[in-house]
Design a protein around this motif. Sequence first.
Motif, PDB file in Angstrom:
ATOM      1  N   SER A 130       0.567   3.841   1.730  1.00 29.50           N
ATOM      2  CA  SER A 130       0.886   4.361   3.067  1.00 29.50           C
ATOM      3  C   SER A 130       2.085   3.634   3.675  1.00 29.50           C
ATOM      4  CB  SER A 130      -0.331   4.317   3.992  1.00 29.50           C
ATOM      5  OG  SER A 130      -0.736   2.997   4.200  1.00 29.50           O
TER       6      SER A 130
ATOM      7  N   CYS B 104       0.834  -1.201   0.000  1.00 28.44           N
ATOM      8  CA  CYS B 104       0.000   0.000   0.000  1.00 28.44           C
ATOM      9  C   CYS B 104       0.871   1.254   0.000  1.00 28.44           C
ATOM     10  CB  CYS B 104      -0.879  -0.013   1.239  1.00 28.44           C
ATOM     11  SG  CYS B 104      -1.833   1.483   1.458  1.00 28.44           S
TER      12      CYS B 104
ATOM     13  N   HIS C 147      -0.478  -4.301   5.733  1.00 23.69           N
ATOM     14  CA  HIS C 147      -1.774  -4.266   6.408  1.00 23.69           C
ATOM     15  C   HIS C 147      -2.927  -4.710   5.511  1.00 23.69           C
ATOM     16  CE1 HIS C 147      -0.856  -0.144   4.884  1.00 23.69           C
ATOM     17  NE2 HIS C 147      -2.077  -0.235   4.421  1.00 23.69           N
TER      18      HIS C 147
ATOM     19  N   CYS D 299      -7.380  -2.357   3.028  1.00 23.02           N
ATOM     20  CA  CYS D 299      -7.036  -0.931   3.175  1.00 23.02           C
ATOM     21  C   CYS D 299      -7.607  -0.117   2.027  1.00 23.02           C
ATOM     22  CB  CYS D 299      -5.531  -0.732   3.278  1.00 23.02           C
ATOM     23  SG  CYS D 299      -5.092   1.016   3.396  1.00 23.02           S
TER      24      CYS D 299
HETATM   25 ZN    ZN Z   1      -2.982   1.080   3.266  1.00 21.07          ZN
END
Ligand code: ZN
Length: 352
Positions: free
Chosen positions: A40, A38, A72, A158
Amino acid sequence: MKSYDVCECGAPLRLMERPTPKPAGTEVLLKVVAAGVCHSDLHIWDGYYDLGGGKRLKLSDRGVKLPLTMGHENVGEIVAVGPDAAGVKVGQRMLVHPWLGCGECALCRRGDEHFCRTPFSIGVFRAGGYADHLLVPHPRYLFDIGNIPAHQAAPLACSGITTYGALKKVGLSLREEPVVIIGAGGLGLMCLSLHKAMGGKGAIVVDIDPVKREAAKKAGAQSTIDAAAPDAAKQIIAATNGGAWAVIDLVGASLTVQLGLDSLVKGGKIIIVGLFGGDITVPTPSFPLRAMTIQGSYVGSLTEMAELLDLVRRKGVPDLPVATRPLAAVNDALNELKAGKVIGRLVLTPAE
Ligand SMILES: [Zn+2]
Ligand SMILES: [Zn+2]
């Protein structure tokens, strides 16, 4: 067990070996089948968020400790369950809700664990899925994916829940007015696909990258606009017949938030999701005079995760380009993402 950990901010992840944990109490041990990479993660890896004006929000100040196994967006197969882990069994393939709170405070008890003041998010504050095994503290964070392919289900944890949560905040205009989506990366294409599944009227996608705009068009965007065009706001206002009721900013840079604000109709709303960083100045009379709303949206609740999976079961898996990579290629995957070369999602497959 093996994992790839951030040992030093910004430095390549390092292969680590530890004893494979045995689940106690309500814990559940999964073999990681798919782990999404991801955007992030890039901020977690760097160790900070850009607050604009040279200021930084350091993740170490928020309680992120190194070494950290990131990851995540995980799907795993249950390989062992603790004696008190009810309702799950070995062999089930589960999507892992990573937005854990303390589980005991008032926020957690009313179902908003993702707002808990002592967060334990998987892959941020506790070990995530850039590993061959993942320990989850309670079965309530696990959602059976049935026959949804693991690499397609993983991004729901996510990218999926984040865009679903943002789209829900659009409210009643979702089915009646086009929504403006800024950013056509993995999050943008997910948002576009879920928007369609939720019965959205049409989506105008804004991005600076012509390749990503093309991908958005292919994915069903009603029209696309170059965010870097000097008249981008004018183009958005024209495309929305007088101004946008809802802008979802998946980038969150100074320029994109400003563009979103400039494009709103009276009574409109901008929902900021992206963590690119920056700052803006808004004249305070604009809030009442334009009756505008600026709202932040951060991931989603356990209830929303259940709703999202229900939506996916009814309407099909989001039509998002997904490429898989072996776990050992995690550093290359992160660098590819950092360079802006990824269309859709990269998903690691540690079990292969
Ligand atoms: Zn994420
Ligand atoms: Zn809590």
